[in-house]
Design an enzyme around this catalytic site. Sequence first.
Site, PDB file in Angstrom:
ATOM      1  N   ILE A 110       0.864  -1.191   0.000  1.00  0.00           N
ATOM      2  CA  ILE A 110       0.000   0.000   0.000  1.00  0.00           C
ATOM      3  C   ILE A 110       0.893   1.231   0.000  1.00  0.00           C
ATOM      4  O   ILE A 110       1.571   1.523   0.985  1.00  0.00           O
ATOM      5  CB  ILE A 110      -0.924   0.023   1.236  1.00  0.00           C
ATOM      6  CG1 ILE A 110      -1.833  -1.208   1.253  1.00  0.00           C
ATOM      7  CG2 ILE A 110      -1.751   1.294   1.271  1.00  0.00           C
ATOM      8  CD1 ILE A 110      -2.913  -1.184   0.197  1.00  0.00           C
ATOM      9  N   GLY A 167      -1.239   5.555  -2.837  1.00  0.00           N
ATOM     10  CA  GLY A 167      -1.759   6.026  -4.121  1.00  0.00           C
ATOM     11  C   GLY A 167      -3.014   5.281  -4.512  1.00  0.00           C
ATOM     12  O   GLY A 167      -3.395   4.283  -3.887  1.00  0.00           O
ATOM     13  N   VAL A 168      -3.661   5.745  -5.568  1.00  0.00           N
ATOM     14  CA  VAL A 168      -4.941   5.153  -5.964  1.00  0.00           C
ATOM     15  C   VAL A 168      -4.763   3.748  -6.513  1.00  0.00           C
ATOM     16  O   VAL A 168      -5.617   2.875  -6.304  1.00  0.00           O
ATOM     17  CB  VAL A 168      -5.663   6.061  -6.990  1.00  0.00           C
ATOM     18  CG1 VAL A 168      -4.898   6.150  -8.302  1.00  0.00           C
ATOM     19  CG2 VAL A 168      -7.085   5.577  -7.229  1.00  0.00           C
ATOM     20  N   SER A 210      -2.522   1.215  -5.791  1.00  0.00           N
ATOM     21  CA  SER A 210      -2.391   0.180  -4.765  1.00  0.00           C
ATOM     22  C   SER A 210      -3.666   0.071  -3.937  1.00  0.00           C
ATOM     23  O   SER A 210      -4.012  -1.012  -3.455  1.00  0.00           O
ATOM     24  CB  SER A 210      -1.182   0.459  -3.872  1.00  0.00           C
ATOM     25  OG  SER A 210      -1.334   1.659  -3.141  1.00  0.00           O
ATOM     26  N   CYS A 237      14.615  -0.440  -7.980  1.00  0.00           N
ATOM     27  CA  CYS A 237      13.716  -0.432  -6.824  1.00  0.00           C
ATOM     28  C   CYS A 237      12.795  -1.641  -6.862  1.00  0.00           C
ATOM     29  O   CYS A 237      12.578  -2.303  -5.845  1.00  0.00           O
ATOM     30  CB  CYS A 237      12.910   0.860  -6.784  1.00  0.00           C
ATOM     31  SG  CYS A 237      11.758   0.953  -5.396  1.00  0.00           S
ATOM     32  N   GLY A 269       0.233  -2.499  -7.084  1.00  0.00           N
ATOM     33  CA  GLY A 269      -0.631  -1.772  -8.009  1.00  0.00           C
ATOM     34  C   GLY A 269      -0.007  -1.550  -9.366  1.00  0.00           C
ATOM     35  O   GLY A 269      -0.447  -0.661 -10.107  1.00  0.00           O
ATOM     36  N   CYS A 321      11.078   8.818  -7.369  1.00  0.00           N
ATOM     37  CA  CYS A 321      10.334   8.854  -6.110  1.00  0.00           C
ATOM     38  C   CYS A 321      11.044   9.629  -5.011  1.00  0.00           C
ATOM     39  O   CYS A 321      10.404  10.376  -4.266  1.00  0.00           O
ATOM     40  CB  CYS A 321      10.041   7.427  -5.650  1.00  0.00           C
ATOM     41  SG  CYS A 321      11.512   6.396  -5.438  1.00  0.00           S
TER      42      CYS A 321
END
Length: 372
Positions: free
Chosen positions: A10, A13-14, A16, A99, A123, A195
């Site tokens: 999680i 963000g939308v 995930s 990553c 996600g 990020c």
Amino acid sequence: MSRVRTIVGISGGVDSSVAAMKLLESGEPTAGLFMQNWADDGSDDCRAEDDRRDAVAVCGRLGLPIHFRDFSSEYWHGVFQHFIDEYAAGRTPNPDVLCNREIKFRHFLDAARQLGAEFIATGHYARVECIDGRYRLLRAQDRSKDQSYFLHQLGQSQLAATRFPLGHLLKTEVRRLAAEARLPTAAKKDSTGICFIGERDFREFLARYLPAQAGEIRTPDGRVVGQHPGVFYFTLGQREGLNIGGVRGFEPAPWYVVGKDVATNVLYVDQGIENPWLQSQTLWSAEAHWVDGSAPARRFSCTAQTRYRQRDEVCEVEVGDDGRLVVRFARAQRAATPGQSLVLYDGESCLGGAVIDATDAPLESRLRSQAA
């Protein structure tokens, strides 16, 4: 409650958030896990705390247990140090690929297993398919959002333990589902860029780790047309940030980075977006990673991308004894950049990929021969 089988990353963000919701709707025993991958550097530019609050709010809305893990040390050593080293060498790395390999599908997967789960979910917009016991990484249904490019370093063991609940959904549908479920992240903007940099100026951030070293901006024939603050702040094909005004003897047309020489601290530029100095047809890579565990053949044809969201380009691949690749494209490629990822495809299936080491772009070839 039954034992949790899948732990979903999680992020706040939308994407995930909806991935977690889809798992719950399928009846899958699920929990969430929020990863902190970047330590607070005191800049007030990192959104980690905001993202953490949103992750907690989403899990609260869904009635989902949530765990927390700090991977900032692992991120620093496994991703960020490589990022800095590559820029210092004049290359342009892709931290998202590292990553995924080092953090999300290694340390996150290990943490999920320590919590007793069998699977992880994210996600990402991609799909996994298993045929006769072999796992394939497939493009997402929404090609405009497909993220298989960033996932090409995954192998059989990771794919066997991974679920991508958004792989068959369009982004517009994800937004709609989030809004209908009144998820706190339904209208949250997608994160863009690297990020750990967030909204701050890229050059200013990089200067913290690579101090500015001013030098000349030259054309390929050696004429000085400006000054730069450091060659490692720029990448091939870049137009922004050159600060080259009207130059006597040249047309009033945009300038683009066509090469850089770290040894002499010279940045090379020329005019024209399809400049011949940026064109290459052959590239050489580092040792390749194959999703299936091995190359399909020593020589084969496929399509490739040398950057995210690039259209498929037909190429011939030759695999060396050391695992490195020689890739010859059917048509010239613009600004194929050392340090970036070359990702290979057979239709919808991602075969794997490798980091670009060198290309036959004219200026790069000239600088390489001069250094030899």
